[in-house]
Design a protein around this motif. Structure first.
Motif, PDB file in Angstrom:
ATOM      1  N   SER A 194       0.811  -1.217   0.000  1.00  0.00           N
ATOM      2  CA  SER A 194       0.000   0.000   0.000  1.00  0.00           C
ATOM      3  C   SER A 194       0.843   1.266   0.000  1.00  0.00           C
ATOM      4  O   SER A 194       0.504   2.244  -0.673  1.00  0.00           O
ATOM      5  CB  SER A 194      -0.943   0.001   1.209  1.00  0.00           C
ATOM      6  OG  SER A 194      -1.768  -1.137   1.202  1.00  0.00           O
ATOM      7  N   TYR A 198       0.387   4.016  -2.826  1.00  0.00           N
ATOM      8  CA  TYR A 198       0.043   5.407  -2.519  1.00  0.00           C
ATOM      9  C   TYR A 198       1.077   6.354  -3.120  1.00  0.00           C
ATOM     10  O   TYR A 198       0.743   7.461  -3.570  1.00  0.00           O
ATOM     11  CB  TYR A 198      -0.047   5.618  -1.007  1.00  0.00           C
ATOM     12  CG  TYR A 198      -1.427   5.441  -0.440  1.00  0.00           C
ATOM     13  CD1 TYR A 198      -2.183   6.539  -0.051  1.00  0.00           C
ATOM     14  CD2 TYR A 198      -1.984   4.181  -0.290  1.00  0.00           C
ATOM     15  CE1 TYR A 198      -3.450   6.388   0.482  1.00  0.00           C
ATOM     16  CE2 TYR A 198      -3.255   4.015   0.232  1.00  0.00           C
ATOM     17  CZ  TYR A 198      -3.982   5.120   0.614  1.00  0.00           C
ATOM     18  OH  TYR A 198      -5.250   4.963   1.134  1.00  0.00           O
ATOM     19  N   ILE A 222      -7.418   9.762  -4.119  1.00  0.00           N
ATOM     20  CA  ILE A 222      -6.546   9.809  -2.946  1.00  0.00           C
ATOM     21  C   ILE A 222      -7.356  10.131  -1.695  1.00  0.00           C
ATOM     22  O   ILE A 222      -7.162   9.530  -0.634  1.00  0.00           O
ATOM     23  CB  ILE A 222      -5.427  10.853  -3.148  1.00  0.00           C
ATOM     24  CG1 ILE A 222      -4.481  10.395  -4.260  1.00  0.00           C
ATOM     25  CG2 ILE A 222      -4.651  11.076  -1.853  1.00  0.00           C
ATOM     26  CD1 ILE A 222      -3.453  11.432  -4.665  1.00  0.00           C
ATOM     27  N   ASN A 225      -9.319   7.026  -0.569  1.00  0.00           N
ATOM     28  CA  ASN A 225      -8.434   6.025   0.027  1.00  0.00           C
ATOM     29  C   ASN A 225      -7.934   6.461   1.400  1.00  0.00           C
ATOM     30  O   ASN A 225      -7.815   5.627   2.316  1.00  0.00           O
ATOM     31  CB  ASN A 225      -7.255   5.750  -0.904  1.00  0.00           C
ATOM     32  CG  ASN A 225      -7.603   4.777  -2.012  1.00  0.00           C
ATOM     33  OD1 ASN A 225      -7.519   3.562  -1.842  1.00  0.00           O
ATOM     34  ND2 ASN A 225      -8.009   5.302  -3.152  1.00  0.00           N
ATOM     35  N   SER A 229      -8.505   4.635   4.942  1.00  0.00           N
ATOM     36  CA  SER A 229      -7.374   4.333   5.814  1.00  0.00           C
ATOM     37  C   SER A 229      -7.636   4.781   7.248  1.00  0.00           C
ATOM     38  O   SER A 229      -7.285   4.089   8.212  1.00  0.00           O
ATOM     39  CB  SER A 229      -6.097   5.008   5.288  1.00  0.00           C
ATOM     40  OG  SER A 229      -5.772   4.535   3.998  1.00  0.00           O
ATOM     41  N   HIS A 240       0.723   4.418   4.633  1.00  0.00           N
ATOM     42  CA  HIS A 240       0.066   5.019   3.480  1.00  0.00           C
ATOM     43  C   HIS A 240       0.527   6.461   3.272  1.00  0.00           C
ATOM     44  O   HIS A 240       0.870   6.856   2.147  1.00  0.00           O
ATOM     45  CB  HIS A 240      -1.450   4.980   3.664  1.00  0.00           C
ATOM     46  CG  HIS A 240      -2.011   3.593   3.615  1.00  0.00           C
ATOM     47  ND1 HIS A 240      -3.358   3.323   3.759  1.00  0.00           N
ATOM     48  CD2 HIS A 240      -1.416   2.381   3.433  1.00  0.00           C
ATOM     49  CE1 HIS A 240      -3.560   2.032   3.670  1.00  0.00           C
ATOM     50  NE2 HIS A 240      -2.400   1.435   3.473  1.00  0.00           N
ATOM     51  N   LEU A 244       2.800   8.023   0.226  1.00  0.00           N
ATOM     52  CA  LEU A 244       2.233   9.108  -0.573  1.00  0.00           C
ATOM     53  C   LEU A 244       3.185  10.297  -0.635  1.00  0.00           C
ATOM     54  O   LEU A 244       3.424  10.865  -1.713  1.00  0.00           O
ATOM     55  CB  LEU A 244       0.886   9.532   0.010  1.00  0.00           C
ATOM     56  CG  LEU A 244       0.181  10.709  -0.660  1.00  0.00           C
ATOM     57  CD1 LEU A 244      -0.170  10.382  -2.104  1.00  0.00           C
ATOM     58  CD2 LEU A 244      -1.091  11.089   0.127  1.00  0.00           C
TER      59      LEU A 244
END
Length: 296
Positions: A194, A198, A222, A225, A229, A240, A244
């Motif tokens: 993940s 991300y 985004i 998600n 999360s 995550h 990102l």
């Protein structure tokens, strides 16, 4: 009586008389060694030289445009994740609960050896930093991550190029691992792709901005998600967010930093992009090492 002058012979085949010549270099050449050109015909040597002199068209990330658009790295990463999952499922004797088998310990030896646990990483087991990114808790976890990787990878790998795409993926994975080491409990176990996925979310958003295209759909994706999360228990929020941030910074370094630093040539732009990737990866590793030292 003066003898007739002998006919010129092909420069590459001296046994072949010819009345033809290359219109670029003027050397005699037989029909086999000539190629049609916009003006006249060129010998194969001049054709090769011209190809070397022609500047390759590149994407905004520096990848050679026009190469195969098949995302081999994306497919390779998916294959590695699936194979690792198959090994853990075989070892645990459970296709759907490959990690714990209903108990408090990991019944798969590979899962036990690779899952990211900050306190164990501090004991020198650094393989967990990368290995954990290829582990998954059950088939749904695997399927969701691989579907996202497949969707994003097909669009992101061609413009970035295979090596840059792989580098962004790994840097994002390191960023997720660094955030887990920093913000999660010492004995908290984390696994999954993940963080890297991300990171690809962030990278493709930056690519859309660089190409001056509408990135609204990625913002929404985004956001959804991240909401999931924060809403579902036992999901690694730190992993995550770390992935990102790392992936977004990596893409910014590739796509925007060279222009901001005034790179004059494609070579300089590519060097700046690779240097920025290296710096982000090293920062992530430094965070992991610092946290490991404090836990040791």
């Amino acid at each position: 009586m003066n003898p007739q002058p002998s006919a010129p012979t092909c420069v590459r085949h001296p046994d072949r008389p010819t009345g033809l010549a290359c219109t670029r270099c003027g050397r005699p050449a037989c029909p086999e060694c000539l190629r049609p050109a916009s003006v006249g015909q060129h010998c194969v040597d001049c054709v090769r030289a011209g190809q070397k002199e022609t500047r390759q068209v590149r994407t905004v990330a520096g990848a050679v445009a026009g190469r195969s658009t098949v995302p081999y790295v994306t497919y390779g990463l998916i294959l590695v994740n699936v194979v690792v999952y198959a090994i853990t499922a075989f070892q645990s004797r459970d296709l759907f609960d490959n990690a714990q088998g209903g108990t408090t310990f990991f019944t798969s030896r590979l899962f036990y050896d690779w899952v990211l646990v900050p306190a164990v990483v501090s004991n020198g087991e650094w393989i967990r930093v990368i290995g954990s990114g290829f582990l998954h808790y059950g088939p749904i976890h695997l399927a969701l991550n691989m579907f996202a990787l497949w969707v994003i990878g097909r669009s992101l790998e061609p413009p970035l190029g295979r090596l840059r795409f792989l580098a962004v993926y790994l840097v994002s994975m390191l960023g997720g691992a660094a955030a887990c080491m920093l913000f999660q409990g010492p004995l908290e176990a984390t696994a999954g792709a993940s963080g890297a996925v991300y990171g690809l979310f962030g990278a493709i958003t930056v690519l859309l901005l660089r190409l001056r295209q509408n990135a609204t759909q990625m913002y929404i994706l985004i956001g959804i998600n991240l909401f999931i999360s924060f809403s579902i228990p036992h999901i690694s929020i730190a992993g995550h967010l770390g992935g990102l941030v790392a992936g977004t910074l990596a893409a910014l370094g590739l796509l925007f930093l060279p222009e901001r630093l005034g790179a004059k040539t494609q070579e300089a732009a590519r060097s700046i992009g690779w240097a920025s990737l290296a710096v982000i990866g090293l920062i992530a590793l430094a965070i992991i090492a610092a946290r490991a030292i404090t836990l040791g």
